[in-house]
Motif scaffolding. Structure first.
Motif, short mmCIF file in Angstrom:
data_model
loop_
_atom_site.label_atom_id
_atom_site.label_comp_id
_atom_site.label_asym_id
_atom_site.label_seq_id
_atom_site.Cartn_x
_atom_site.Cartn_y
_atom_site.Cartn_z
N GLY A 11 0.81 -1.22 0.00
CA GLY A 11 0.00 0.00 0.00
C GLY A 11 0.83 1.26 0.00
O GLY A 11 0.53 2.22 -0.73
N CYS A 12 1.91 1.28 0.78
CA CYS A 12 2.78 2.46 0.80
C CYS A 12 3.49 2.63 -0.54
O CYS A 12 3.66 3.75 -1.02
N GLY A 13 3.90 1.52 -1.17
CA GLY A 13 4.52 1.62 -2.48
C GLY A 13 3.58 2.15 -3.53
O GLY A 13 3.96 2.97 -4.38
N VAL A 14 2.31 1.72 -3.49
CA VAL A 14 1.31 2.24 -4.42
C VAL A 14 1.07 3.72 -4.19
O VAL A 14 0.96 4.51 -5.15
N TYR A 15 1.01 4.13 -2.93
CA TYR A 15 0.79 5.54 -2.62
C TYR A 15 1.94 6.40 -3.14
O TYR A 15 1.70 7.47 -3.74
N LEU A 16 3.17 5.96 -2.92
CA LEU A 16 4.32 6.74 -3.38
C LEU A 16 4.37 6.81 -4.90
O LEU A 16 4.76 7.84 -5.47
N ALA A 17 3.98 5.75 -5.58
CA ALA A 17 4.08 5.72 -7.04
C ALA A 17 2.95 6.46 -7.74
O ALA A 17 3.16 7.03 -8.81
N CYS A 18 1.76 6.48 -7.14
CA CYS A 18 0.58 6.97 -7.87
C CYS A 18 -0.14 8.14 -7.21
O CYS A 18 -0.90 8.84 -7.90
N TYR A 19 0.03 8.36 -5.95
CA TYR A 19 -0.78 9.37 -5.27
C TYR A 19 0.03 10.49 -4.62
O TYR A 19 -0.44 11.63 -4.56
N ALA A 20 1.21 10.20 -4.11
CA ALA A 20 1.95 11.18 -3.31
C ALA A 20 2.44 12.34 -4.18
O ALA A 20 2.84 12.16 -5.33
N SER A 21 2.41 13.54 -3.59
CA SER A 21 2.94 14.72 -4.25
C SER A 21 4.46 14.78 -4.08
O SER A 21 5.06 13.91 -3.45
N GLY A 22 5.07 15.81 -4.62
CA GLY A 22 6.53 15.89 -4.61
C GLY A 22 7.13 15.91 -3.23
O GLY A 22 8.01 15.10 -2.90
N LYS A 23 6.66 16.83 -2.36
CA LYS A 23 7.24 16.94 -1.01
C LYS A 23 6.93 15.72 -0.16
O LYS A 23 7.79 15.22 0.56
N VAL A 24 5.69 15.25 -0.25
CA VAL A 24 5.31 14.07 0.53
C VAL A 24 6.10 12.85 0.06
O VAL A 24 6.57 12.04 0.86
N LYS A 25 6.27 12.72 -1.24
CA LYS A 25 7.03 11.59 -1.79
C LYS A 25 8.48 11.63 -1.32
O LYS A 25 9.06 10.59 -0.96
#
Length: 308
Positions: A99-113
């Protein structure tokens, strides 16, 4: 005529290139040579002890496998404990890791990523012994606050191992999703899919092999760890696992115990044989992960259709 100084200056880059080539070649030979040497040493020292006696001792195999009789002199309980611990670890780590990998790849913005990626990298750099100490201190804190009867157990060891392998799952899932061809994203957008629909119907099915490879890599990492289980639940001669809140035997701790407390040469030879068993499990998991990753790369490079 060219001066000697110019000849010397032109010869230096060529000498440096040859030196780098030689060092690179020696380094490439050194790594497999060391691995083969260690493997040969283990086979020579431990192959003589491989057999049913190593796994079941004096207990008949049928009664040991079915749990009718205990096994005191074999590694069968350690094998079952290792497999049980591995399954529980992956159950705890799969959902948050993927789930965290999916969030980082598809949902997270620049600063959050960037911030979350830094935290994952930091977690990946934590030594396993530190994670084991964290689990041990957590058990002491629980004993003084919520549950006075808290003891080292399989659940505690699996929780610490799940944190230890979490970065592998996150990084593999993120890298697999980000490496997918742009045409898949364009196709999903052309069909009117939102992000979740694209993930569910296009991206995740396309990255299944890569994610499964990451799962196997994480499982191989968890199977061979010693420091965490030694501090959080493993014990010698515990028998088959009695439950999530009980102590257990595991192959890494069995190897450590036999190597440090051996009584004679035969006992030490069984320790080397146990190492071969654990190595075979780890190599099988890592080889499966490498094969899945290779198939994924061939599929997206258009080479997978050659065998159809």
């Amino acid at each position: 005529m060219s001066s000697p100084i110019r000849k010397t200056a032109s010869a230096r880059p060529a000498f440096a290139v040859r030196t780098i080539h030689v060092l690179a070649w020696l380094s490439g030979v050194l790594v497999p040579a060391v691995i083969l040497t260690l493997l040969a040493f283990l086979i020579i020292r431990g192959s003589g002890a491989l057999g049913l006696t190593l796994f079941f001792g004096d207990t008949p195999p049928f009664y040991a496998i079915t749990g009718r009789l205990p096994v005191w002199d074999g590694i069968w309980p350690a094998c079952i404990g290792t497999i049980s611990l591995l399954v529980l670890t992956m159950v705890l780590a799969l959902v948050p890791g993927i789930g965290c990998g999916v969030y980082l790849a598809c949902y997270a913005s620049g600063k959050v990523k960037a911030s979350l990626g830094f935290c994952i990298d930091l977690l990946a750099g934590i030594p396993s012994v530190v994670m084991g100490l964290f689990g041990f201190l957590l058990m002491l804190a629980l004993r003084r606050t919520i549950t006075p009867d808290a003891e080292p157990s399989m659940l505690l060891a699996a929780s610490c191992l799940a944190l230890l392998v979490l970065p592998v799952l996150v990084s593999t899932t993120r890298g697999t999703l980000e490496a997918l061809p742009d045409r898949l994203h364009l196709t999903a957008s052309a069909l009117g899919m939102d992000t979740w629909q694209a993930l569910r119907h296009v991206l995740l099915p396309a990255s299944t092999r890569g994610i499964l490879g990451g799962i196997l890599l994480a499982a191989g990492r968890a199977a061979e760890d010693t420091a965490v289980i030694m501090l959080t639940g493993a014990i010698a001669n515990a028998g088959l696992p009695a439950g999530l809140t009980s102590r257990f035997e595991a192959l890494p701790f069995s190897i450590f115990y036999r190597a440090s407390q051996y009584r004679d040469a035969a006992d030490l030879q069984q320790g080397f044989a146990t190492t071969l068993v654990l190595l075979a499990i780890s190599v099988s998991l890592l080889s499966a992960a490498a094969m899945l990753q290779k198939k994924l790369e061939k599929q997206w490079q258009g080479q997978g259709n050659e065998h159809r």
